[in-house]
Design a protein around this motif. Structure first.
Motif, short mmCIF file in Angstrom:
data_model
loop_
_atom_site.label_atom_id
_atom_site.label_comp_id
_atom_site.label_asym_id
_atom_site.label_seq_id
_atom_site.Cartn_x
_atom_site.Cartn_y
_atom_site.Cartn_z
N GLY A 1 -7.61 -11.31 1.03
CA GLY A 1 -6.26 -11.71 1.38
C GLY A 1 -5.48 -12.34 0.25
N ASP A 2 -5.73 -11.91 -0.97
CA ASP A 2 -5.04 -12.51 -2.12
C ASP A 2 -4.81 -11.44 -3.17
OD1 ASP A 2 -4.06 -13.96 -4.22
OD2 ASP A 2 -5.59 -15.53 -4.12
N ASN A 3 -3.57 -11.08 -3.40
CA ASN A 3 -3.25 -10.06 -4.40
C ASN A 3 -3.52 -10.51 -5.84
OD1 ASN A 3 -2.42 -8.12 -2.55
ND2 ASN A 3 -0.29 -8.86 -2.52
N ALA A 4 -3.71 -11.81 -6.04
CA ALA A 4 -4.00 -12.31 -7.39
C ALA A 4 -5.41 -11.96 -7.83
CB ALA A 4 -3.81 -13.83 -7.44
N ARG B 1 -16.30 1.49 -4.86
CA ARG B 1 -15.34 1.90 -3.85
C ARG B 1 -13.94 1.64 -4.38
NH1 ARG B 1 -14.43 -0.40 2.38
NH2 ARG B 1 -12.70 1.02 2.86
N GLU B 2 -13.11 2.69 -4.35
CA GLU B 2 -11.74 2.57 -4.82
C GLU B 2 -10.88 1.86 -3.77
OE1 GLU B 2 -10.71 6.62 -5.05
OE2 GLU B 2 -11.87 7.04 -6.88
N SER B 3 -9.74 1.39 -4.22
CA SER B 3 -8.72 0.94 -3.29
C SER B 3 -8.22 2.13 -2.49
CB SER B 3 -7.55 0.31 -4.06
OG SER B 3 -6.45 0.06 -3.21
N ASP B 4 -7.78 1.88 -1.25
CA ASP B 4 -7.23 2.98 -0.45
C ASP B 4 -6.06 3.65 -1.17
OD1 ASP B 4 -9.09 2.53 1.53
OD2 ASP B 4 -7.77 1.28 2.75
N VAL B 5 -5.29 2.87 -1.87
CA VAL B 5 -4.30 3.40 -2.81
C VAL B 5 -4.88 3.15 -4.20
CG1 VAL B 5 -1.94 3.28 -3.67
CG2 VAL B 5 -2.41 2.88 -1.23
N VAL B 6 -5.40 4.21 -4.82
CA VAL B 6 -6.25 4.03 -6.01
C VAL B 6 -5.56 3.19 -7.08
CG1 VAL B 6 -7.41 5.22 -7.89
CG2 VAL B 6 -7.54 6.13 -5.57
N SER B 7 -4.28 3.45 -7.29
CA SER B 7 -3.57 2.74 -8.36
C SER B 7 -3.40 1.26 -8.09
CB SER B 7 -2.20 3.39 -8.59
OG SER B 7 -1.41 3.31 -7.41
N ASP B 8 -3.67 0.81 -6.85
CA ASP B 8 -3.54 -0.61 -6.52
C ASP B 8 -4.79 -1.42 -6.89
OD1 ASP B 8 -1.01 -0.32 -5.54
OD2 ASP B 8 -1.60 -0.24 -3.43
N GLY B 9 -5.87 -0.75 -7.31
CA GLY B 9 -7.11 -1.45 -7.60
C GLY B 9 -7.36 -1.58 -9.09
N HIS B 10 -7.95 -2.72 -9.48
CA HIS B 10 -8.29 -2.97 -10.88
C HIS B 10 -9.67 -3.61 -10.95
CE1 HIS B 10 -4.20 -2.22 -12.51
NE2 HIS B 10 -3.84 -2.63 -11.30
N CYS B 11 -10.55 -3.01 -11.75
CA CYS B 11 -11.86 -3.57 -12.04
C CYS B 11 -11.89 -3.82 -13.54
CB CYS B 11 -12.95 -2.60 -11.60
SG CYS B 11 -14.64 -3.15 -11.91
N ARG C 1 -8.77 -6.99 -8.92
CA ARG C 1 -7.54 -7.19 -8.17
C ARG C 1 -7.31 -5.97 -7.29
NH1 ARG C 1 -3.13 -6.66 -11.07
NH2 ARG C 1 -4.16 -6.05 -13.01
N GLU C 2 -6.73 -6.22 -6.12
CA GLU C 2 -6.34 -5.11 -5.24
C GLU C 2 -5.13 -5.55 -4.45
OE1 GLU C 2 -6.23 -2.50 -1.69
OE2 GLU C 2 -6.90 -4.58 -1.60
N HIS C 3 -4.14 -4.69 -4.38
CA HIS C 3 -2.88 -5.07 -3.75
C HIS C 3 -2.84 -4.57 -2.31
CE1 HIS C 3 1.41 -5.99 -3.50
NE2 HIS C 3 1.54 -4.84 -2.86
N ASP C 4 -2.36 -5.43 -1.41
CA ASP C 4 -2.18 -5.04 -0.02
C ASP C 4 -1.02 -5.88 0.54
OD1 ASP C 4 -2.58 -3.75 2.37
OD2 ASP C 4 -4.75 -4.05 2.33
N GLU C 5 -0.36 -5.42 1.59
CA GLU C 5 0.77 -6.15 2.15
C GLU C 5 0.36 -7.53 2.64
OE1 GLU C 5 2.76 -3.87 5.11
OE2 GLU C 5 3.50 -2.37 3.69
N ASP C 6 -0.84 -7.65 3.22
CA ASP C 6 -1.31 -8.95 3.69
C ASP C 6 -2.33 -9.58 2.74
OD1 ASP C 6 -3.28 -7.15 4.13
OD2 ASP C 6 -3.71 -7.72 6.20
N GLY C 7 -2.31 -9.14 1.48
CA GLY C 7 -3.23 -9.68 0.49
C GLY C 7 -4.41 -8.76 0.25
#
Length: 549
Positions: free
Chosen positions: A446-449, A494-504, A531-537
């Motif tokens: 729950g944290d995009n940071a 495991r990738e982010s559901d939106v791949v470009s939103d994930g960073h390892c 990091r992984e971006h989501d609307e609710d973190g």
């Protein structure tokens, strides 16, 4: 390679292999024959002796090493002599190295490969060919490619190997200057100059072969396609060459799927392209690159001609060109220096007139280290090598550890030292008691940071190895996968559901999918995170091991 050179033919001879013999200097009779003009049907001379020519000699008979063991170990020194031709033998190679085919008592055919030959200080007006079983049009080659899982090993076992071409000047006179046919291995081409014109590539490395060394040559030949074709050939070193003219590209690496119905087995992988200069002031035409890895990937009409067999290009038309190391090259171009359609690859310490001339990221897990813009070549002083994993040392750095075992780091049998681009072995100094392995993990929900950790080894130890895996959604890390992962790797489980939103991330490396290799000395401390971006973190987890030494 289409259009198998007609001079490369297989002769089924006596029911026995030729016998090896002690090599002596060529007789006066052999020298007289070589210096005489060829007669129709007698345009070549078998070289089964050490041959030394005079600088003023103009030899118009071709030199053939095509009788197996009788030519093994032969040394040829032209001392500046010219190997030319007359109308009688203009259509055959000036130099032909060929395995000897003979019939066994049961009627089957075997090949006696020709090997360990050195040819130096010659001026050639014509071309050089080397052949084992033959090319793609030979029935035995086609049958083997379709029926044998060990086809590559068979081709190599029956082909010439360990041939050195040194300090030659070659005007191919509208032929491929050097053609290394299927299965040929271990040919060195060094300190040579290529002039004139070719109707195709200047050097052609054909399928199922490899382990060639093309080093310190000058390429001035005008060609209608790339200068060096690496077609299904692996583990080659192309280093220190200067490409003066390459309007259609310098080096292309691919696998010629299905041509003539022959299955290509060998993947054109683990090729090293080091310290070359691509100087053509106009650069390649029509947006072509100087260096293209996986340049075809099934883009040929004949790729399906080998369909229906459980091997190689019959199963997969892609080039499967992986783990090409491209280090210390200079590219005189602002547009396309390097392209690739497969990977991973390693792009290290290269210079181009604009950094936009090469890829900066890809989907194959390639590694990008030290590439920069510049107006001219600068010698690379780093050392890249392969063991069970690729390694990179900067000038003056050392490696005491054996990192080839994923589950246990130990002392290496030698200390490896990089000295001005040359990797040298020294006596070991490692003490296993000084090796410390540590584990880390970091997660967030729950944290995009995202989350981040600094991994440190203190003032007296270096962070010498790291491996990490990431989950860029909800969930954990596969511990067995982590335990068995190679050192100095960063992998997304495991990738982010939106791949470009994930960073390892580890140090300067950042992947969203797949994995990459961490090359070179890591900082101390090194920052790792996800990091992984989501609307609710976002949610993510990174976990791994590192070694302090």
């Amino acid at each position: 390679m289409s259009g198998w050179p007609r001079a490369l033919f297989i002769v089924l001879a006596a029911v026995a292999a030729p016998m090896a013999h002690a090599v002596s200097a060529c007789s006066a009779e052999k020298l007289a024959l070589l210096r005489s003009p060829p007669k129709p049907g007698e345009g070549a001379v078998l070289i089964d002796c050490h041959l030394t020519l005079q600088p003023t000699d103009v030899i118009t008979r071709s030199l053939y090493f095509n009788h197996g063991a009788v030519s093994n170990g032969v040394q040829v020194d032209c001392q500046g002599a010219t190997l030319s031709h007359t109308d009688v033998n203009a259509d055959i190679p000036r130099i032909n190295v060929q395995s000897y085919a003979y019939t066994l008592p049961d009627g089957s055919t075997e090949w006696e490969p020709t090997h360990d030959i050195t040819i130096k200080n010659c001026r050639l007006e014509g071309n050089i060919n080397m052949s084992g079983m033959g090319g793609q049009d030979v029935p035995a080659v086609k049958e083997s490619s379709r029926t044998r899982a060990d086809h590559t090993a068979v081709m190599r076992r029956r082909a010439p190997t360990n041939i050195v071409l040194d300090s030659l000047t070659i005007d191919p006179q509208d032929r491929i200057a050097i053609y290394l046919s299927m299965g040929v291995t271990g040919v060195t081409v060094r300190r040579s100059t290529f002039l004139g014109t070719s109707p195709s590539a200047v050097i052609y490395l054909d399928a199922e072969g490899g382990e060639h060394r093309i080093v310190d040559n000058q390429f001035k030949t005008t060609a209608p396609r790339e200068v060096i074709a690496v077609d299904g050939s692996s583990d080659n070193l192309i280093q220190g060459n200067v490409f003066h003219t390459s309007p259609r590209g310098g080096i292309f690496i691919y696998r010629n799927c299905g041509e003539a119905g022959t299955v290509r087995h060998n993947e054109p992988s683990r090729n090293d392209v080091f310290d070359n200069q691509f100087l053509d002031p106009s650069g390649p035409e029509n947006g072509l690159p100087h260096l293209w890895v996986a340049s075809r990937n099934g883009n040929r009409s004949y790729c399906d001609d080998d369909a229906g067999f459980p091997y190689g290009s019959s199963v997969n038309d892609r080039d499967e060109a992986h783990r090409t190391a491209i280090k210390g090259n200079y590219f005189n171009t602002r547009t396309r220096a390097v392209m690739w359609g497969d990977g991973p690859n390693y792009l290290i310490d290269n210079i181009a007139t604009d950094t936009g001339a090469w890829p900066g990221a890809d989907d194959f897990g390639s590694t990008f280290v030290g590439n920069r813009a510049g107006s001219g070549p600068v010698a690379s002083t780093s050392c890249f090598w392969r063991d069970k994993l690729p390694m990179l040392l900067r000038d003056g750095e050392v490696q005491d550890l054996d990192l080839t075992q994923p589950k246990k780091v130990s002392c290496a049998p030698h200390r490896l030292v990089c000295e001005a681009g040359v990797l040298k072995q020294r006596a070991p100094r490692c003490d296993a008691a000084d090796i410390i392995e540590r584990h880390f993990k970091c997660s967030v929900r729950g944290d995009n940071a995202g989350c981040e950790k600094a991994l440190a080894c203190g003032p007296r130890k270096r962070l010498s190895a790291l491996k990490a895996r990431c989950n860029l959604e909800v969930g954990g890390i596969h511990r067995d996968a982590l335990s068995n992962a190679a050192w100095n790797s960063l992998v997304v489980d495991r990738e982010s559901d939106v791949v470009s939103d994930g960073h390892c991330q580890a140090a300067a490396y950042d992947v969203a999918s797949g994995g990459t290799q961490l090359l070179g000395t890591l900082p101390n401390p090194v920052r790792v995170g996800c990091r992984e971006h989501d609307e609710d973190g976002g949610e993510c987890r990174i976990e791994g091991d590192y070694v302090c030494y």
